[in-house]
Write an enzyme that holds these catalytic residues in place. Structure first.
Site, PDB file in Angstrom:
ATOM      1  N   ASP A 246       0.872  -1.166   0.000  1.00  0.00           N
ATOM      2  CA  ASP A 246       0.000   0.000   0.000  1.00  0.00           C
ATOM      3  C   ASP A 246       0.917   1.226   0.000  1.00  0.00           C
ATOM      4  O   ASP A 246       2.109   1.141   0.336  1.00  0.00           O
ATOM      5  CB  ASP A 246      -0.961  -0.005   1.202  1.00  0.00           C
ATOM      6  CG  ASP A 246      -2.153   0.931   0.951  1.00  0.00           C
ATOM      7  OD1 ASP A 246      -2.063   1.784   0.042  1.00  0.00           O
ATOM      8  OD2 ASP A 246      -3.164   0.831   1.667  1.00  0.00           O
TER       9      ASP A 246
HETATM   10  C1  BGC Z   1      -5.031   3.284  -0.083  1.00  0.00           C
HETATM   11  C2  BGC Z   1      -5.058   2.271  -1.215  1.00  0.00           C
HETATM   12  C3  BGC Z   1      -4.826   2.962  -2.530  1.00  0.00           C
HETATM   13  C4  BGC Z   1      -3.517   3.726  -2.457  1.00  0.00           C
HETATM   14  C5  BGC Z   1      -3.192   4.451  -3.725  1.00  0.00           C
HETATM   15  C6  BGC Z   1      -3.798   4.165  -0.131  1.00  0.00           C
HETATM   16  O1  BGC Z   1      -3.888   5.198   0.784  1.00  0.00           O
HETATM   17  O2  BGC Z   1      -5.076   2.610   1.151  1.00  0.00           O
HETATM   18  O3  BGC Z   1      -6.287   1.583  -1.235  1.00  0.00           O
HETATM   19  O4  BGC Z   1      -4.813   2.013  -3.570  1.00  0.00           O
HETATM   20  O5  BGC Z   1      -3.607   4.687  -1.420  1.00  0.00           O
HETATM   21  O6  BGC Z   1      -4.073   5.510  -3.931  1.00  0.00           O
END
Ligand code: BGC
Length: 836
Positions: A246
């Site tokens: 993530d």
């Molecule tokens: C989120 C993810 C997301 C990523 C990219 C993170 O803060 O938890 O679900 O894919 O950001 O935007």
């Protein structure tokens, strides 16, 4: 007509013209030509969304994009619009994996259009608590329903040649302290609940990517969790895709690569790249460990057609036929709406006489169509309930609109009445570029700065233009994002100053509004507005960019007056339709909810309108449960979730009876927060115990003295059904049912298994199978539903293995978890271990 589903496994590198053999050889040849620096570079984002191209091996840059309701693309702005489908919980409420598959296809189509190769979706964490801030973004409280919907979605995405990324692995079920929280989950609950959707989707849909979560599980942060990422995911389940962190979740070079993480996002500064090369050079990491990760990234690139010499799994000519995106969005929305109650046949509305409808609610005009955070996309159009009904009602109908209550007590991104552009300048005040803005928000990350303006050259950004108010009175203005601003409206400086940076990066990126001042303005008289950002460049860890906005709030109307107007309109109409909603301050990524109440005076509004008009239909526009203290006092309640860009059109379809509301609750709806099985989402000293073990959702409610407002699986249609027979043979249930109503209908047939005899710590019943069927009036339909094997298995913590628990079991065909229409007995569990 019975609908059965057969998914084609799409996990192999074959399928299209790219056979596994081809990919293996090409990947190995490419790997052999890379030196250590190139290899480690490939494991690190080069910016917010992409991996570097390596021309020396014919590798193009891989682009990732959120997900899950639309495809944002590398630019995240209203100037590059995206299709917006209903929220994931809505998709799950259709209980229809085939529809989820079409959602996947339409999103893959969007990904191709936007030049993305990897979709950062689906989110298959569970609805552990209704307080979870990203509840709207996950499917269900039940792992089987989550698995089925997730499998459909991933299949649809990947059969169109785009990689899906199943996220967030694992137990990322709330937002509080999300970067650091250590969730303590028993091995059994992990296996039977939280890992189960990942396992089923890996087995049944073969995802090409998976995202490792921010949180820790049982003492180890997930990006470093070797036991789960390597032991369970790869060695036990055979996952052969890429594990991507993530965003900002990878923290330690050695522990992450050893723990099974392949790609650290975003870049350019990450714990992989040069830091990983250095770790290999000084002997802390074996180069063969790096090679394993690089192989997986190259395989992913080959699968999506980015590696020269490797045929993509789905060549361009074999992509599924294009779908009508808005049409699919509208269909999913109507199929997801859950009719919670319908007294005296209030719905569908009777259009035989001239309809007279009082439409009420802020969200009836300003549609709340999606939840906040990284799931945000900007659609080219949004159909509000007011737009939808205006379009759909027959000529001569009477439709009035009143706001009733304004729950949005915050400033919002400048939109209606604003005509804006961004002006980019260098340190000497020279204009470098100008760009029109659809909304008062700038969000340029790294490469996305307009007109090729170099990040280093940029010194200031000004959002400027005109504002023509709709209403006279005190207009409030503000900023979003952090930094050094000067805000001027109609020649008056409302704010001039700087504020400190900090907070959750996602929150800064999505931009909470801060009030800065107000101006007395007249309706219809345009005024100049300017928001100058004097230090617009921000960095959250490795993410560099420009992200801030101009926010605004219309003059506040007197709350009592608003309610009085709505009550008067309701009294004058045959039917009152009140749209109640949560706000972005309530449901969003980045924080959890603190209560389940509808914000503002909406409860009072509904109660007052219902007292004035017995035909009051309440439309609940929320991604997750809300308390509805008036629920016994209104004629009908229709839950529309966050319905995506076509939500208002679908609402008109359902209210007017052109479509049946097809949804069933994918999660239990409590009457009050305090009744919910899990109400604690805040860690203590960094630790959040999942003390309830297996007992989340309906598994827990079964043991409660207090019933929920509406049980898991509940939802009404516009026709009636008689369940005629249930038989079970060879692990498959056969249900016969008849449409006894006067119109065609769709029914969701639910199977629940109940162990007879010692419970062995098991829930009293659990979802064992599901199917949706359609039938004409009077038609009898037989549907065969395989009973999921896990129904008969428990995770034996001592043995570290699944254990089949001998029967007998009762199998219920039911219309919700709290119901049983027909029951059959299953003497012994079936023994085919291949089914989910
Ligand atoms: C989120 C993810 C997301 C990523 C990219 C993170 O803060 O938890 O679900 O894919 O950001 O935007």
């Amino acid at each position: 007509m019975a609908q059965t589903l057969a998914f084609v496994r799409s996990r192999s590198t074959g399928g299209g013209t790219g056979s596994p053999g081809d990919h293996h050889a090409v990947v190995e040849a490419a790997l052999a030509r890379l030196d250590l620096d190139a290899k480690t570079r490939l494991l690190a984002g080069q910016d917010l969304w992409t991996l570097p191209a390596l021309p020396e091996i014919g590798l193009d840059s891989l682009v990732m994009s959120d997900g899950p309701v639309g495809v944002r693309g590398a630019a995240w702005s209203a100037d590059d619009p995206s299709l917006c489908l209903p929220s994931p919980t809505a998709l799950a409420a259709t209980w229809d994996p085939a529809l989820a598959r079409r959602a996947g296809r339409v999103l893959a189509q969007e990904a191709h259009r936007k030049g993305a190769h990897v979709l950062l979706a689906p989110t298959v964490n569970l609805h552990r608590s209704p307080l979870g801030g990203r509840h709207f973004e996950a499917y269900s409280e039940d792992p089987l329903l989550t698995s089925r919907i997730g499998t459909g979605y991933v299949t649809g995405v990947q059969e169109s040649g785009i990689a899906a990324t199943v996220k967030h692995f694992v137990a990322n079920d709330a937002e509080t302290e999300r970067f650091t929280v250590d969730n303590r989950v028993s091995e059994r609950a992990l296996r039977e609940l939280y890992l189960a959707p990942f396992e089923a989707i890996v087995r049944d849909a073969g995802p090409w990517a998976l995202m490792s979560a921010y949180n820790g599980v049982n003492g180890t942060t997930m990006t470093e969790h070797r036991a789960l990422q390597t032991g369970v995911l790869r060695e036990e389940w055979g996952f052969d895709g890429v594990v991507v962190s993530d965003w900002l979740a990878a923290r330690d070079t050695v522990r992450a690569i050893e723990g099974g993480l392949d790609v650290a996002m975003p870049g350019p500064q990450t714990v992989f790249g040069p830091a990983l090369a250095a770790a290999v050079r000084d002997g802390r990491v074996a180069e063969s460990t790096v090679d394993r990760a690089v192989r997986r990234v190259l395989l992913l690139a080959a699968r999506v057609g980015l590696l020269k010499g490797a045929a993509p799994v789905v060549p361009v000519g074999r992509r599924p036929a294009p779908l009508d995106g808005p049409g699919v969005a509208r269909e999913i929305a109507a199929r997801s709406f859950v009719l919670l109650s319908n007294r005296a046949g209030a719905l569908p509305l009777d259009t035989s006489a001239v309809p007279s409808i009082a439409l009420i609610g802020r969200a009836a005009r300003d549609a709340r169509f999606l939840g906040g955070g990284s799931a945000t996309v900007y659609p080219a159009r949004v159909v509000s309930p007011l737009d939808g009904l205006t379009e759909a009602l027959p000529d001569g109908s009477i439709l009035t609109y009143t706001m009733g209550a304004d729950a949005n007590d915050q400033l919002e991104v400048a939109a209606k009445g604003f005509e804006l552009r961004a002006v980019l300048r260098d340190a000497h005040g020279h204009r470098l570029a100008e760009q029109p803005l659809a909304l008062g928000r700038v969000r340029w990350m790294d490469g996305a700065i307009p007109a090729g303006v170099g990040y280093d050259a940029l010194a200031t950004v000004e959002i400027t233009g005109t504002f023509t108010p709709l209403d006279s009175g005190t207009h409030h203005f503000g900023t979003s994002g952090t930094g050094d601003f000067r805000l001027t409206v109609d020649g008056t400086v409302l704010y001039d100053g700087a504020d400190p940076e900090g907070g959750d990066p996602m929150e800064v990126l999505t931009g909470r509004a801060i009030p800065r001042g107000s101006a007395e303005l007249e309706a219809g008289r345009p005024v100049e507005v300017s928001l100058l950002h004097r230090a617009p460049k921000v960095a959250f860890g490795p993410i560099r960019g420009v992200t801030f906005g101009l926010t605004h709030r219309d003059p506040q109307r007197d709350g009592d007056r608003l309610i009085e107007e709505a009550v008067a309109a309701a009294r004058a109409a045959d039917t009152a339709v009140v749209v109640v909603a949560t706000t972005e301050r309530v449901e969003s990524e980045g924080f959890d909810r603190t209560n389940l109440r509808l914000p503002g005076r909406q409860d009072e509004l509904v109660a007052r309108v219902a007292a004035a008009n017995p035909r009051t239909v309440v439309v609940v526009n929320a991604g997750a449960p809300v308390e509805m203290p008036w629920r016994e006092d209104v004629a009908a309640i229709l839950l529309t979730w966050f319905p995506g860009q076509e939500g208002g059109a679908a609402l008109a379809d359902v209210l007017l009876g052109r479509e049946e509301p097809g949804g069933r609750l994918p999660t239990t709806w409590p009457a009050r927060l305090e009744d919910a099985p899990v109400t604690r989402v805040s860690p203590e000293e960094g630790v959040l115990p999942y003390d309830e073990g297996l007992f989340v959702g309906y598994r827990a409610w079964e043991r409660h003295a207090t019933p929920p407002a509406y049980p898991f699986g509940h939802g009404l249609g516009y026709t009636t059904w008689e369940y005629l027979a249930l038989t079970v043979a060879d692990g498959c249930a056969r249900v016969r049912l008849r449409n006894t109503g006067t119109r065609p209908g769709r029914e969701t047939v639910q199977l629940y298994a109940e162990p007879v005899g010692p419970a062995g710590g098991r829930p009293a019943r659990q979802l064992a199978g599901l199917a949706t069927i359609t039938a004409e009036p009077g038609e009898t339909v037989d549907v065969e539903i395989p009973v999921a094997d896990r129904t008969f298995q428990v995770w034996d913590e001592e043995a570290g293995a699944w254990d089949v628990v001998a029967g007998p079991y009762l199998l219920h065909a039911a219309r919700s978890a709290a119901d049983s229409v027909l029951t059959a007995s299953v003497p012994l569990p079936p023994s085919d271990p291949g089914r989910s």
